[in-house]
Design a protein around this motif. Structure first.
Motif, mmCIF file in Angstrom:
data_model
loop_
_atom_site.group_PDB
_atom_site.id
_atom_site.type_symbol
_atom_site.label_atom_id
_atom_site.label_comp_id
_atom_site.label_asym_id
_atom_site.label_seq_id
_atom_site.Cartn_x
_atom_site.Cartn_y
_atom_site.Cartn_z
ATOM 1 N N THR A 250 13.486 80.484 98.646
ATOM 2 C CA THR A 250 14.595 80.138 99.377
ATOM 3 C C THR A 250 15.785 80.500 98.817
ATOM 4 O O THR A 250 16.706 80.981 99.723
ATOM 5 C CB THR A 250 14.681 78.539 99.763
ATOM 6 O OG1 THR A 250 13.504 78.207 100.036
ATOM 7 C CG2 THR A 250 15.724 78.134 100.601
ATOM 8 N N PRO B 71 5.099 76.054 101.078
ATOM 9 C CA PRO B 71 4.537 75.653 99.813
ATOM 10 C C PRO B 71 4.883 74.203 99.429
ATOM 11 O O PRO B 71 4.048 73.528 98.756
ATOM 12 C CB PRO B 71 5.912 76.614 99.102
ATOM 13 C CG PRO B 71 6.406 77.449 99.902
ATOM 14 C CD PRO B 71 6.273 76.916 101.371
ATOM 15 N N LEU B 72 5.981 73.283 100.148
ATOM 16 C CA LEU B 72 6.024 72.196 99.753
ATOM 17 C C LEU B 72 5.060 71.229 100.400
ATOM 18 O O LEU B 72 4.397 70.107 99.899
ATOM 19 C CB LEU B 72 7.384 71.526 100.288
ATOM 20 C CG LEU B 72 8.543 72.060 99.603
ATOM 21 C CD1 LEU B 72 9.871 71.445 100.356
ATOM 22 C CD2 LEU B 72 8.523 71.839 98.098
ATOM 23 N N LEU C 109 9.206 79.619 104.079
ATOM 24 C CA LEU C 109 9.457 79.786 102.610
ATOM 25 C C LEU C 109 9.892 78.415 101.931
ATOM 26 O O LEU C 109 9.627 78.183 100.976
ATOM 27 C CB LEU C 109 10.632 80.712 102.460
ATOM 28 C CG LEU C 109 10.232 82.330 102.807
ATOM 29 C CD1 LEU C 109 11.603 83.169 102.912
ATOM 30 C CD2 LEU C 109 9.209 82.747 102.008
ATOM 31 N N THR C 110 10.322 77.635 102.858
ATOM 32 C CA THR C 110 10.791 76.145 102.359
ATOM 33 C C THR C 110 9.638 75.218 102.429
ATOM 34 O O THR C 110 9.143 74.619 101.738
ATOM 35 C CB THR C 110 11.937 75.673 103.015
ATOM 36 O OG1 THR C 110 12.939 76.779 102.672
ATOM 37 C CG2 THR C 110 12.746 74.578 102.318
ATOM 38 N N LEU C 111 9.366 75.059 103.537
ATOM 39 C CA LEU C 111 8.520 73.915 104.040
ATOM 40 C C LEU C 111 7.016 74.043 103.832
ATOM 41 O O LEU C 111 6.074 73.233 103.345
ATOM 42 C CB LEU C 111 8.573 73.267 105.418
ATOM 43 C CG LEU C 111 10.053 72.878 105.744
ATOM 44 C CD1 LEU C 111 10.189 72.587 107.264
ATOM 45 C CD2 LEU C 111 10.443 71.777 105.066
ATOM 46 N N MET D 261 4.196 75.597 93.133
ATOM 47 C CA MET D 261 4.349 75.657 94.725
ATOM 48 C C MET D 261 5.934 75.302 94.809
ATOM 49 O O MET D 261 6.569 75.980 95.569
ATOM 50 C CB MET D 261 3.663 74.895 95.724
ATOM 51 C CG MET D 261 2.257 75.317 95.798
ATOM 52 S SD MET D 261 2.245 76.907 96.784
ATOM 53 C CE MET D 261 2.103 78.033 95.743
ATOM 54 N N VAL D 262 6.511 74.238 94.187
ATOM 55 C CA VAL D 262 7.717 73.884 94.395
ATOM 56 C C VAL D 262 8.480 74.978 93.643
ATOM 57 O O VAL D 262 9.615 75.339 94.236
ATOM 58 C CB VAL D 262 8.066 72.461 93.718
ATOM 59 C CG1 VAL D 262 9.490 72.328 93.646
ATOM 60 C CG2 VAL D 262 7.279 71.580 94.601
ATOM 61 N N THR E 282 12.552 80.492 107.279
ATOM 62 C CA THR E 282 12.948 79.611 106.288
ATOM 63 C C THR E 282 11.872 78.398 106.151
ATOM 64 O O THR E 282 11.929 77.860 105.294
ATOM 65 C CB THR E 282 14.478 78.853 106.860
ATOM 66 O OG1 THR E 282 15.130 79.928 107.002
ATOM 67 C CG2 THR E 282 14.909 78.050 105.949
ATOM 68 N N SER E 283 11.492 78.050 107.552
ATOM 69 C CA SER E 283 10.059 77.020 107.344
ATOM 70 C C SER E 283 9.040 77.582 106.589
ATOM 71 O O SER E 283 8.538 76.664 105.867
ATOM 72 C CB SER E 283 9.802 76.615 108.811
ATOM 73 O OG SER E 283 10.808 76.173 109.600
ATOM 74 N N ALA F 126 8.921 77.733 95.983
ATOM 75 C CA ALA F 126 9.815 77.490 97.336
ATOM 76 C C ALA F 126 11.081 77.479 97.010
ATOM 77 O O ALA F 126 12.167 78.048 97.855
ATOM 78 C CB ALA F 126 9.444 75.864 97.903
#
Length: 85
Positions: A63, A27-28, A23-25, A55-56, A20-21, A59
């Motif tokens: 996610t 790209p951000l 895939l989510t954090l 990138m957003v 999860t990190s 994400a």
């Protein structure tokens, strides 16, 4: 009686924190880093903002796919438990 449920993103972080990190954090963080890099080095804002937007979007889509995969896995597990009873 009300039942409190966790936010789906919190559930994802509890069940698979590394994936999860990433895939989510991840790209951000890349998006913010590129925006800062573009500002410091004088790169055209169109390039930096475009990269950050992609990138957003990645994400969000990644996610969402991860959440759907988690829901499917939990439903399959639930059905497996019920069929054996």
């Amino acid at each position: 009686m009300s039942v409190t449920r966790d936010h789906p993103l919190v559930t994802l972080f509890r069940t698979a924190p590394a994936k999860t990190s990433l895939l989510t954090l991840g790209p951000l963080a890349l998006a913010v880093g590129q925006l800062c890099n573009g500002y410091v080095n004088g790169v055209s804002p169109v390039v930096s903002v475009g990269f950050a937007a992609v990138m957003v979007a990645f994400a969000v889509v990644a996610t969402g796919h991860h959440a759907a995969e988690h829901r499917l896995r939990s439903l399959e597990l639930e059905c497996g438990v019920r069929s054996s009873e």
